[in-house]
Scaffold this motif. Structure first.
Motif, PDB file in Angstrom:
ATOM      1  N   SER A   1       0.827  -1.208   0.000  1.00 15.09           N
ATOM      2  CA  SER A   1       0.000   0.000   0.000  1.00 15.09           C
ATOM      3  C   SER A   1       0.864   1.262   0.000  1.00 15.09           C
ATOM      4  CB  SER A   1      -0.942   0.005   1.211  1.00 15.09           C
ATOM      5  OG  SER A   1      -0.220  -0.052   2.421  1.00 15.09           O
ATOM      6  N   THR A   2       1.984   1.230   0.703  1.00 11.10           N
ATOM      7  CA  THR A   2       2.895   2.382   0.707  1.00 11.10           C
ATOM      8  C   THR A   2       3.449   2.617  -0.692  1.00 11.10           C
ATOM      9  OG1 THR A   2       3.524   1.902   2.992  1.00 11.10           O
ATOM     10  CG2 THR A   2       4.986   3.335   1.754  1.00 11.10           C
TER      11      THR A   2
ATOM     12  N   ILE B   1      -9.175  13.009   1.711  1.00  6.58           N
ATOM     13  CA  ILE B   1      -9.367  12.018   2.770  1.00  6.58           C
ATOM     14  C   ILE B   1     -10.779  11.444   2.717  1.00  6.58           C
ATOM     15  CG2 ILE B   1      -9.592  11.749   5.278  1.00  6.58           C
ATOM     16  CD1 ILE B   1      -7.187  13.581   5.600  1.00  6.58           C
ATOM     17  N   LEU B   2     -11.773  12.307   2.557  1.00  2.43           N
ATOM     18  CA  LEU B   2     -13.166  11.834   2.523  1.00  2.43           C
ATOM     19  C   LEU B   2     -13.424  10.964   1.290  1.00  2.43           C
ATOM     20  CD1 LEU B   2     -15.152  14.982   3.737  1.00  2.43           C
ATOM     21  CD2 LEU B   2     -14.530  12.937   5.034  1.00  2.43           C
ATOM     22  N   THR B   3     -12.796  11.319   0.162  1.00  3.27           N
ATOM     23  CA  THR B   3     -12.958  10.511  -1.043  1.00  3.27           C
ATOM     24  C   THR B   3     -12.334   9.138  -0.869  1.00  3.27           C
ATOM     25  OG1 THR B   3     -12.934  12.514  -2.414  1.00  3.27           O
ATOM     26  CG2 THR B   3     -12.568  10.419  -3.529  1.00  3.27           C
ATOM     27  N   SER B   4     -11.158   9.087  -0.241  1.00  8.66           N
ATOM     28  CA  SER B   4     -10.510   7.796   0.028  1.00  8.66           C
ATOM     29  C   SER B   4     -11.411   6.930   0.900  1.00  8.66           C
ATOM     30  CB  SER B   4      -9.162   8.007   0.725  1.00  8.66           C
ATOM     31  OG  SER B   4      -8.219   8.591  -0.131  1.00  8.66           O
ATOM     32  N   MET B   5     -11.970   7.529   1.944  1.00  6.42           N
ATOM     33  CA  MET B   5     -12.865   6.784   2.831  1.00  6.42           C
ATOM     34  C   MET B   5     -14.120   6.319   2.086  1.00  6.42           C
ATOM     35  SD  MET B   5     -12.655   9.026   6.333  1.00  6.42           S
ATOM     36  CE  MET B   5     -11.179   9.024   7.370  1.00  6.42           C
ATOM     37  N   PHE B   6     -14.643   7.184   1.225  1.00  7.70           N
ATOM     38  CA  PHE B   6     -15.831   6.841   0.444  1.00  7.70           C
ATOM     39  C   PHE B   6     -15.547   5.660  -0.479  1.00  7.70           C
ATOM     40  CE2 PHE B   6     -17.998   7.262  -3.673  1.00  7.70           C
ATOM     41  CZ  PHE B   6     -19.324   7.171  -3.289  1.00  7.70           C
TER      42      PHE B   6
ATOM     43  N   LEU C   1      -6.855   4.338  -2.697  1.00  6.57           N
ATOM     44  CA  LEU C   1      -5.624   5.062  -3.014  1.00  6.57           C
ATOM     45  C   LEU C   1      -5.597   5.491  -4.483  1.00  6.57           C
ATOM     46  CD1 LEU C   1      -3.064   2.707  -1.202  1.00  6.57           C
ATOM     47  CD2 LEU C   1      -3.967   4.870  -0.351  1.00  6.57           C
ATOM     48  N   ILE C   2      -6.058   4.604  -5.342  1.00 10.22           N
ATOM     49  CA  ILE C   2      -5.912   4.822  -6.786  1.00 10.22           C
ATOM     50  C   ILE C   2      -6.880   5.873  -7.320  1.00 10.22           C
ATOM     51  CG2 ILE C   2      -6.188   3.711  -9.038  1.00 10.22           C
ATOM     52  CD1 ILE C   2      -5.314   1.072  -7.513  1.00 10.22           C
ATOM     53  N   ILE C   3      -8.159   5.741  -6.976  1.00  8.76           N
ATOM     54  CA  ILE C   3      -9.167   6.623  -7.573  1.00  8.76           C
ATOM     55  C   ILE C   3      -9.011   8.082  -7.128  1.00  8.76           C
ATOM     56  CG2 ILE C   3     -11.651   7.104  -7.657  1.00  8.76           C
ATOM     57  CD1 ILE C   3     -12.125   4.110  -7.821  1.00  8.76           C
ATOM     58  N   PRO C   4      -8.869   8.373  -5.819  1.00  7.99           N
ATOM     59  CA  PRO C   4      -8.662   9.783  -5.440  1.00  7.99           C
ATOM     60  C   PRO C   4      -7.409  10.384  -6.054  1.00  7.99           C
ATOM     61  CG  PRO C   4      -9.225   8.457  -3.521  1.00  7.99           C
ATOM     62  CD  PRO C   4      -8.943   7.502  -4.632  1.00  7.99           C
ATOM     63  N   SER C   5      -6.375   9.559  -6.204  1.00 10.41           N
ATOM     64  CA  SER C   5      -5.144  10.062  -6.817  1.00 10.41           C
ATOM     65  C   SER C   5      -5.387  10.503  -8.257  1.00 10.41           C
ATOM     66  CB  SER C   5      -4.060   8.977  -6.781  1.00 10.41           C
ATOM     67  OG  SER C   5      -2.905   9.396  -7.458  1.00 10.41           O
TER      68      SER C   5
ATOM     69  N   ASP D   1      -3.349   8.787   4.792  1.00 11.53           N
ATOM     70  CA  ASP D   1      -4.034   9.263   6.001  1.00 11.53           C
ATOM     71  C   ASP D   1      -5.503   8.868   5.998  1.00 11.53           C
ATOM     72  OD1 ASP D   1      -1.752  10.431   7.002  1.00 11.53           O
ATOM     73  OD2 ASP D   1      -2.204  12.444   6.266  1.00 11.53           O
ATOM     74  N   GLY D   2      -6.121   8.920   4.827  1.00 16.16           N
ATOM     75  CA  GLY D   2      -7.549   8.606   4.754  1.00 16.16           C
ATOM     76  C   GLY D   2      -7.863   7.251   4.180  1.00 16.16           C
ATOM     77  N   GLY D   3      -6.846   6.581   3.577  1.00 15.79           N
ATOM     78  CA  GLY D   3      -7.114   5.324   2.903  1.00 15.79           C
ATOM     79  C   GLY D   3      -6.668   4.099   3.660  1.00 15.79           C
ATOM     80  N   THR D   4      -5.354   3.944   3.806  1.00 15.05           N
ATOM     81  CA  THR D   4      -4.798   2.728   4.402  1.00 15.05           C
ATOM     82  C   THR D   4      -5.343   2.458   5.799  1.00 15.05           C
ATOM     83  OG1 THR D   4      -2.760   3.037   3.138  1.00 15.05           O
ATOM     84  CG2 THR D   4      -2.652   1.567   5.027  1.00 15.05           C
ATOM     85  N   LEU D   5      -5.474   3.525   6.600  1.00 16.42           N
ATOM     86  CA  LEU D   5      -5.897   3.334   7.987  1.00 16.42           C
ATOM     87  C   LEU D   5      -7.403   3.127   8.128  1.00 16.42           C
ATOM     88  CD1 LEU D   5      -3.652   6.003   9.749  1.00 16.42           C
ATOM     89  CD2 LEU D   5      -3.326   3.544   9.659  1.00 16.42           C
ATOM     90  N   TRP D   6      -8.165   3.494   7.126  1.00 18.94           N
ATOM     91  CA  TRP D   6      -9.617   3.382   7.200  1.00 18.94           C
ATOM     92  C   TRP D   6     -10.097   1.973   6.853  1.00 18.94           C
ATOM     93  CZ3 TRP D   6     -13.338   6.013   9.386  1.00 18.94           C
ATOM     94  CH2 TRP D   6     -14.650   5.879   8.966  1.00 18.94           C
ATOM     95  N   SER D   7      -9.349   1.298   6.000  1.00 25.51           N
ATOM     96  CA  SER D   7      -9.788   0.005   5.484  1.00 25.51           C
ATOM     97  C   SER D   7     -10.069  -1.039   6.567  1.00 25.51           C
ATOM     98  CB  SER D   7      -8.755  -0.536   4.491  1.00 25.51           C
ATOM     99  OG  SER D   7      -9.232  -1.688   3.848  1.00 25.51           O
TER     100      SER D   7
END
Length: 509
Positions: free
Chosen positions: A178-179, A363-368, A380-384, A407-413
């Motif tokens: 993921s990193t 961050i919100l998009t990653s969580m979404f 990670l991919i789509i918000p980027s 910050d919003g992706g890896t830790l939310w999963s």
């Protein structure tokens, strides 16, 4: 020709744009509810087909959508190669004894009165060494759950502590898929990305450890170290040599980061060091080195927990991840091409005017994406793909984007029950996702900390290498983070305009 193309295609409506996501979500939630035990690869592939059908209705042909998918994969190709190389590194670290040495000496540091904070720190350290929160959970996690049970601790609290440390270590590790994917998706340097996370991830971990320390000091617990002792003994019995010297390859990871060696040669260099240590200390041959790089390490110690720790690594072990990455990246490329994401979330980015707003939206998009698409890679991919040009327009570094994605992706999963991470961790630890969620302090604090500090202009990373500190004061003279040449030029030009405008306003005052 371009005018003709614009007239025959259209932006999908919001309901149309939701179809591919709804298809993926329906399959993944069904997989979770009915326990089909299916991996996410085929569901994402089916969602790709659904996205292409929507794109066809909106005027795009198959070749255009396929080209968009392949172009997205091409942009992530370096990350895909790095992930394969990381498999070689893990195999060499297992064979030479470095990863087991981290676990062995770490377990000796655990004391009953400080179980929670020390175990969290150890999970983070091992997570950095392994580059996999999943493996930390399957090894130390199982051991710590048993130890916590002997102390009479809330299983949700212990599971939350394990995930806080494991996810933090995974997030920081140059070995983590993921990193590497976050850096690759943002098109920045791997070690630029790792250094950027120090500004938000490390303080968040410190806060989480303080909370775990307070909880430990306020409670009383008994301690049965048998499981940890059995694991330690199995490690010592298996390896020909076990000494703190075996920890040195971990230090080389830090050296490579400080020297700013590019990711692929850096990872291969560290892999070679691991092989050399295996030859010197464990009696491995040249043929063994080829085997460990390709297929990883294989061992039978008689201790199931130890076998879980040791039997991993190798280029082959990364194919599952890379297969999913390729399909997920292609899915993101198709959604981007047909305008599905723009239809659903495009209104957000048009309203963004400041770095703070951009960080919040990212961050919100990653969580979404993780919540609706059930996989952290898509988070990670789509918000980027959606926002990287906006970061350039604001003169921000691409490592600012990669940091925010994590910050919003890896830790939310791990906090989503129907995501691959949430289902896995819940199954391994024997605690429901909602049972450990309130105690995953690191996972909860990190995105909040990133948003709050950005609200007053703190921890902002700019394209020219300058940054603001925690209090929002600008510090110049840093090294620019990696980025595509054209994107870097646009970002530098935008930053110059922004600062010139700010100076002009200041002069008027």
């Amino acid at each position: 020709m371009e005018k003709e193309q614009r007239t025959k295609t259209r932006l999908p409506g919001k309901i149309e744009a939701l179809v591919p996501i709804a298809v993926l979500l329906a399959i993944m939630i069904s997989n979770y509810v009915f326990d089909w035990g299916q991996d996410p690869h085929i569901p994402v592939l089916i969602a790709c087909a659904a996205a292409m059908i929507v794109g066809w209705r909106c005027g795009y042909n198959y070749k255009e959508m396929l080209a968009a998918a392949l172009d997205a994969v091409n942009q992530s190709l370096e990350a895909i190669i790095i992930i394969l190389c990381v498999g070689c590194l893990i195999g060499s670290f297992e064979w030479c004894g470095t990863i087991p040495a981290v676990v062995y000496y770490g377990l000796k540091c655990i004391t009953p009165g400080m179980f929670l904070p020390l175990a969290c720190i150890l999970c983070a350290i091992v997570g950095i060494a392994l580059g996999s929160a999943w493996t930390v959970v399957a090894t130390l996690g199982i051991a710590f759950m048993a130890i916590g049970d002997t102390m009479g601790l809330n299983p949700g609290l212990v599971a939350g502590m394990i995930l806080s440390g494991a996810c933090c270590g995974d997030k920081f590790s140059p070995l983590s898929d993921s990193t590497n994917l976050a850096a690759g998706s943002a098109q920045t340097g791997l070690f630029d990305h790792v250094r950027a996370m120090v500004t938000t991830t490390f303080p968040s971990l410190v806060i989480a450890i303080v909370i775990y320390t307070i909880i430990s000091l306020r409670g009383s617990a008994s301690y049965d170290p048998q499981m940890a002792n059995d694991l330690s003994q199995a490690i010592v019995d298996h390896y020909a040599y076990m000494s703190p010297i075996l920890l040195l390859p971990v230090l080389f990871i830090i050296v490579v980061a400080l020297l700013k060696i590019p990711a692929i040669p850096g990872v291969l260099l560290i892999s070679t060091i691991g092989c050399i240590f295996a030859v010197i200390f464990q009696g491995a041959s040249f043929s063994d080195c080829i085997t460990m790089a390709h297929y990883g390490y294989s061992a039978e110690t008689g201790n199931a927990l130890c076998d879980t720790l040791l039997n991993r690594g190798g280029m082959n072990s990364m194919l599952w991840t890379n297969n999913l990455v390729i399909i997920a990246v292609g899915f993101g490329g198709i959604l981007q091409k047909i305008g599905a994401v723009e239809s659903l979330l495009g209104g957000l980015i048009k309203k963004v005017r400041t770095p703070f707003q951009l960080i919040v939206v990212t961050i919100l998009t990653s969580m979404f994406c993780i919540t609706t698409m059930c996989d952290q890679y898509l988070g990670l991919i789509i918000p980027s793909s959606m926002y990287k040009e906006k970061y350039d327009e604001m003169g921000l570094g691409r490592n600012m984007l990669s940091r925010t994605l994590e910050d919003g992706g890896t830790l939310w999963s791990p906090l989503i029950p129907w995501s691959s991470c949430g289902a896995y961790h819940s199954s391994i630890l024997g605690v429901s996702t909602f049972g450990y969620l309130p105690f995953c302090f690191m996972n909860i604090i990190n995105p909040i900390y990133a948003i709050i500090t950005a609200s007053w202009g703190g921890n902002i990373l700019y394209a020219d290498g300058s940054r603001t500190n925690l209090l929002g004061r600008l510090k110049t003279g840093g090294t620019p983070a990696g980025a595509p040449d054209d994107a870097h030029e646009r970002a530098i030009a935008a930053l110059a305009r922004i600062r010139a405008g700010a100076s002009a306003k200041e002069a008027k005052k």
